[in-house]
Design a protein around this motif. Structure first.
Motif, PDB file in Angstrom:
ATOM      1  N   PHE A  98       0.939  -1.231   0.035  1.00 25.73           N
ATOM      2  CA  PHE A  98      -0.086   0.096  -0.063  1.00 25.73           C
ATOM      3  C   PHE A  98       0.766   1.165   0.204  1.00 25.73           C
ATOM      4  O   PHE A  98       0.538   2.075  -0.875  1.00 25.73           O
ATOM      5  CB  PHE A  98      -0.796  -0.303   1.190  1.00 25.73           C
ATOM      6  N   LEU A  99       1.660   1.173   0.896  1.00 22.16           N
ATOM      7  CA  LEU A  99       2.578   2.686   0.988  1.00 22.16           C
ATOM      8  C   LEU A  99       3.177   3.211  -0.027  1.00 22.16           C
ATOM      9  O   LEU A  99       2.960   4.225  -0.543  1.00 22.16           O
ATOM     10  CB  LEU A  99       3.531   2.464   2.266  1.00 22.16           C
ATOM     11  N   LEU A 100       3.850   2.246  -0.966  1.00 13.59           N
ATOM     12  CA  LEU A 100       4.692   2.494  -2.182  1.00 13.59           C
ATOM     13  C   LEU A 100       3.708   2.968  -3.320  1.00 13.59           C
ATOM     14  O   LEU A 100       4.120   3.440  -4.349  1.00 13.59           O
ATOM     15  CB  LEU A 100       5.564   1.456  -2.309  1.00 13.59           C
ATOM     16  N   VAL A 101       2.308   2.360  -3.127  1.00 17.06           N
ATOM     17  CA  VAL A 101       1.116   2.622  -4.272  1.00 17.06           C
ATOM     18  C   VAL A 101       1.131   3.943  -4.247  1.00 17.06           C
ATOM     19  O   VAL A 101       0.817   4.725  -5.458  1.00 17.06           O
ATOM     20  CB  VAL A 101       0.078   1.621  -3.937  1.00 17.06           C
ATOM     21  N   THR A 226      -6.521   0.184  -7.139  1.00 10.63           N
ATOM     22  CA  THR A 226      -5.488  -0.821  -6.844  1.00 10.63           C
ATOM     23  C   THR A 226      -6.031  -1.385  -5.460  1.00 10.63           C
ATOM     24  O   THR A 226      -5.749  -2.778  -5.503  1.00 10.63           O
ATOM     25  CB  THR A 226      -3.974  -0.074  -6.536  1.00 10.63           C
ATOM     26  N   ILE A 227      -6.493  -0.859  -4.650  1.00 15.96           N
ATOM     27  CA  ILE A 227      -7.177  -1.395  -3.439  1.00 15.96           C
ATOM     28  C   ILE A 227      -8.302  -2.543  -4.033  1.00 15.96           C
ATOM     29  O   ILE A 227      -8.300  -3.781  -3.210  1.00 15.96           O
ATOM     30  CB  ILE A 227      -7.704  -0.331  -2.299  1.00 15.96           C
ATOM     31  N   VAL A 228      -9.118  -2.158  -4.825  1.00 19.86           N
ATOM     32  CA  VAL A 228     -10.120  -3.108  -5.178  1.00 19.86           C
ATOM     33  C   VAL A 228      -9.316  -4.087  -5.842  1.00 19.86           C
ATOM     34  O   VAL A 228      -9.793  -5.337  -5.560  1.00 19.86           O
ATOM     35  CB  VAL A 228     -11.010  -2.424  -6.493  1.00 19.86           C
ATOM     36  N   GLY A 229      -8.332  -4.235  -6.430  1.00 20.51           N
ATOM     37  CA  GLY A 229      -7.654  -5.323  -7.007  1.00 20.51           C
ATOM     38  C   GLY A 229      -7.134  -6.148  -6.060  1.00 20.51           C
ATOM     39  O   GLY A 229      -7.205  -7.478  -5.922  1.00 20.51           O
ATOM     40  N   ASN A 230      -6.533  -5.602  -4.672  1.00 20.25           N
ATOM     41  CA  ASN A 230      -6.322  -6.349  -3.606  1.00 20.25           C
ATOM     42  C   ASN A 230      -7.152  -7.068  -2.833  1.00 20.25           C
ATOM     43  O   ASN A 230      -7.112  -8.230  -2.560  1.00 20.25           O
ATOM     44  CB  ASN A 230      -5.422  -5.405  -2.741  1.00 20.25           C
TER      45      ASN A 230
END
Length: 295
Positions: A98-101, A226-230
């Motif tokens: 998450f952080l590097l996203v 990106t969170i949805v993908g996770n």
């Protein structure tokens, strides 16, 4: 009888109409765009956050004690204080998901949309900076800053971890260890893979940046998707469909820090990420070339 003007080709007449000394390829140089972005407050704040994180973890371990030995299963987190190399690997582990996203989405999603929000985008194009040239300069700088963010974190973590826990081999949770020199090389591979795996987020943010005048919308949209993908990757009912999610391969780099590294997962993840990224970058350039810029 034809006049001299009538015998000239369209290209010659266009060249004559162009201002003397104008070279499209020399407009908005990458170094100029880089200096502009480095001076922005959000760049400095993001760099400070990434540089401070290793210090925060050191303090957390100092307060909480040895992270290992709390259950029967040894994880990478349990080996965080074994050496500077282990500490750097743990920093990458806790940040990659998450952080590097955030810096990737910020540097690539804020770049074009911010110009539109400031109403300076149309003036850049009237300079005149060709649209493809403008996008290219901003994309190179955005990706460059994203890579710098991913390099900054493990470098600071390695220095801080070495000072706190000593320079030594990388202890592997499953057993065995990598000598310090080999561990440093493997960490470079890990950073390279994390960068490639984040190209999807970068491309998504960049495409959104060319579609909206709201920087927060481009950055937030990229982070949100990106969170949805996770989340989708956590749905085991999807079965093999998860193999088509970039998030499914985001921790494949763990195979590189083994006594005998396994590359198949990293190859699949890299291929998927690059494919999606190329499609999104192409859409960004194609759409922006036809966009009616009024901001």
């Amino acid at each position: 009888m034809s006049t001299p003007t009538e015998t000239r080709t369209p290209a010659e007449r266009t060249a004559e109409a162009t201002a003397s000394g104008y070279r499209p390829g020399r407009t908005l140089p990458v170094r100029v765009e880089l200096v502009r972005q480095l001076k922005r407050r959000r760049t400095l704040i993001m760099g400070a956050i990434l540089a401070v994180l290793p210090f925060v973890l050191v303090v957390a371990f100092a307060i909480g004690g040895d992270p290992g030995g709390r259950n029967d299963r040894t994880t990478l987190m349990d080996t965080a204080t074994a050496s500077g190399a282990n500490f750097a690997a743990v920093n990458l582990f806790v940040s990659a998901g998450f952080l590097l996203v955030i810096p990737v989405a910020l540097f690539c999603g804020d770049t074009v949309a911010s110009e539109a929000s400031w109403s300076s985008l149309r003036y850049l194009l009237a300079a005149p900076v060709p649209r493809a040239r403008l996008l290219w300069s901003k994309l190179v700088v955005g990706l460059g800053l994203s890579l710098a963010a991913m390099v900054l974190l493990p470098v600071v973590a390695l220095a801080v971890g070495t000072a706190a826990y000593g320079w030594g081999p990388l202890r592997i949770p499953t057993g065995g260890a990598l000598d310090a020199g080999t561990a440093a090389q493997r960490l470079l591979v890990v950073v390279a893979y994390v960068f490639v795996s984040q190209l999807v987020t970068a491309a998504l943010a960049f495409w959104l940046s060319t579609r909206t005048d709201a920087p927060l919308g481009a950055v937030g949209g990229a982070v949100g998707l990106t969170i949805v993908g996770n989340v989708l990757d956590a749905v085991t009912a999807l079965g093999h469909w998860r193999d088509f999610l970039p998030a499914h391969w985001q921790f494949a780099w763990a195979d590189a820090v083994q006594p005998r590294p396994e590359w198949s997962g990293m190859i699949q993840g890299s291929a998927l990420s690059i494919t999606y990224a190329l499609v999104l970058f192409a859409l960004a350039f194609r759409g922006f070339a036809r966009k009616d810029v009024v901001s």
